[in-house]
Scaffold this motif. Sequence first.
Motif, PDB file in Angstrom:
ATOM      1  N   ASN A  54       0.844  -1.188   0.000  1.00  0.00           N
ATOM      2  CA  ASN A  54       0.000   0.000   0.000  1.00  0.00           C
ATOM      3  C   ASN A  54       0.882   1.240   0.000  1.00  0.00           C
ATOM      4  O   ASN A  54       1.697   1.439   0.900  1.00  0.00           O
ATOM      5  CB  ASN A  54      -0.915  -0.011   1.235  1.00  0.00           C
ATOM      6  CG  ASN A  54      -1.825   1.201   1.296  1.00  0.00           C
ATOM      7  OD1 ASN A  54      -1.656   2.067   2.148  1.00  0.00           O
ATOM      8  ND2 ASN A  54      -2.801   1.272   0.409  1.00  0.00           N
TER       9      ASN A  54
ATOM     10  N   TRP B 101       1.115   5.159   0.421  1.00  0.00           N
ATOM     11  CA  TRP B 101       0.263   6.083   1.165  1.00  0.00           C
ATOM     12  C   TRP B 101       1.083   7.240   1.715  1.00  0.00           C
ATOM     13  O   TRP B 101       2.308   7.261   1.618  1.00  0.00           O
ATOM     14  CB  TRP B 101      -0.431   5.348   2.314  1.00  0.00           C
ATOM     15  CG  TRP B 101       0.532   4.905   3.393  1.00  0.00           C
ATOM     16  CD1 TRP B 101       1.438   3.884   3.307  1.00  0.00           C
ATOM     17  CD2 TRP B 101       0.710   5.504   4.679  1.00  0.00           C
ATOM     18  NE1 TRP B 101       2.160   3.805   4.468  1.00  0.00           N
ATOM     19  CE2 TRP B 101       1.746   4.767   5.333  1.00  0.00           C
ATOM     20  CE3 TRP B 101       0.092   6.552   5.347  1.00  0.00           C
ATOM     21  CZ2 TRP B 101       2.163   5.074   6.621  1.00  0.00           C
ATOM     22  CZ3 TRP B 101       0.519   6.860   6.650  1.00  0.00           C
ATOM     23  CH2 TRP B 101       1.537   6.129   7.269  1.00  0.00           C
TER      24      TRP B 101
ATOM     25  N   MET C  19      -7.152   2.896   5.994  1.00  0.00           N
ATOM     26  CA  MET C  19      -6.238   2.209   6.903  1.00  0.00           C
ATOM     27  C   MET C  19      -6.921   1.168   7.793  1.00  0.00           C
ATOM     28  O   MET C  19      -6.402   0.059   7.965  1.00  0.00           O
ATOM     29  CB  MET C  19      -5.474   3.215   7.757  1.00  0.00           C
ATOM     30  CG  MET C  19      -4.316   3.884   7.051  1.00  0.00           C
ATOM     31  SD  MET C  19      -3.011   2.707   6.631  1.00  0.00           S
ATOM     32  CE  MET C  19      -1.900   3.749   5.703  1.00  0.00           C
TER      33      MET C  19
ATOM     34  N   PHE D 291       3.189  -1.383   4.174  1.00  0.00           N
ATOM     35  CA  PHE D 291       2.699  -0.010   4.072  1.00  0.00           C
ATOM     36  C   PHE D 291       3.893   0.889   3.757  1.00  0.00           C
ATOM     37  O   PHE D 291       4.667   1.259   4.654  1.00  0.00           O
ATOM     38  CB  PHE D 291       2.013   0.397   5.371  1.00  0.00           C
ATOM     39  CG  PHE D 291       0.853  -0.492   5.730  1.00  0.00           C
ATOM     40  CD1 PHE D 291      -0.433  -0.188   5.307  1.00  0.00           C
ATOM     41  CD2 PHE D 291       1.060  -1.651   6.465  1.00  0.00           C
ATOM     42  CE1 PHE D 291      -1.499  -1.028   5.624  1.00  0.00           C
ATOM     43  CE2 PHE D 291       0.002  -2.497   6.789  1.00  0.00           C
ATOM     44  CZ  PHE D 291      -1.271  -2.186   6.354  1.00  0.00           C
TER      45      PHE D 291
ATOM     46  N   VAL E 114       5.517  -1.313   8.348  1.00  0.00           N
ATOM     47  CA  VAL E 114       5.387   0.079   7.921  1.00  0.00           C
ATOM     48  C   VAL E 114       6.777   0.562   7.521  1.00  0.00           C
ATOM     49  O   VAL E 114       7.700   0.569   8.337  1.00  0.00           O
ATOM     50  CB  VAL E 114       4.812   0.959   9.036  1.00  0.00           C
ATOM     51  CG1 VAL E 114       4.707   2.412   8.562  1.00  0.00           C
ATOM     52  CG2 VAL E 114       3.449   0.446   9.470  1.00  0.00           C
TER      53      VAL E 114
ATOM     54  N   THR F 147      -2.669   0.593  -4.234  1.00  0.00           N
ATOM     55  CA  THR F 147      -2.429  -0.706  -3.614  1.00  0.00           C
ATOM     56  C   THR F 147      -2.064  -1.714  -4.692  1.00  0.00           C
ATOM     57  O   THR F 147      -2.771  -1.841  -5.694  1.00  0.00           O
ATOM     58  CB  THR F 147      -3.663  -1.192  -2.838  1.00  0.00           C
ATOM     59  OG1 THR F 147      -4.074  -0.163  -1.913  1.00  0.00           O
ATOM     60  CG2 THR F 147      -3.358  -2.455  -2.045  1.00  0.00           C
TER      61      THR F 147
END
Length: 282
Positions: A164, A166, A177, A194, A218, A238
């Motif tokens: 993803n 972002w 989220m 992420f 992350v 995504t």
Amino acid sequence: MLSVGVGPVGLSIGHLLLVFAFVVALIVGAIVGRKHKTPIAGTLSDIFVVAMLSARIGFVIRYYEHYQGDWLGMIDIRDGGFDMITGLIVALVFGGFLMWRRANSRRALGTAMVAGLLTWGFTTGTLGLINQQLKGLPEVALTDLNEQPVDLTALANGQPTVVNLWATWCPPCIREMPVLEEAQKRYPGINFVFANQGEHPETIQKFLSEQNLDLHHVLSDRQGQFGRVTGSHGLPTTLFYNAEGNMVDSHMGELSRASLFRGLERFDARHLTPSEEITSND
């Protein structure tokens, strides 16, 4: 190429190709219709609207279980949920019915529809061939929130991976989220990564704390290389990579539970077994 940047806005290339095909149909219809003195722009617009409504309804029916408890989500088309096969079938049936009822516009309408369908099919096919070059996990400089380098291929570890893209300043990213957090818990056989685009780890840490998000993997992409390499010019985006590391689907824009699951369906079914904890809670 996944999207096109228009100023500060990123637009899905798939949606743009659909609009382009509709414009081609309008132009061809206008030219042929003028010869036969039968304007058909309104009729083509009706077919397009009916087809898109049908595509949305078909998508909601197909993924109905993922909309339960979120009735407003059924009409929220920001998740990009359209069943194009349903829309295409309805467009052909409705267009055929109109040509049967309106003999004077039959040639112009038929020619316009064929032109639009051929344009959409050719451009979509060409885009698919181009995207074949983007299949593998890209080699970009990613770090964890302690600014230590991360090898994305090693992180995938032979499992399907959802990446993803972002940023903390992106409202649709923030809204989706919780959907991704829930999926991360539900499907332990899938890696969720992420990859923040262009922000400092401290900014990311602060955001996660304020939003009370418990996300694994992350990462920070300070240079925004992931988006450039994959042809994404908008957030959120995504990307779905199978266990072999090949990109099998992509989604630009906000995800709902339904549109996320549509992407996850591209993975081998054995990876979609919900965790025992989630199953017992359900």
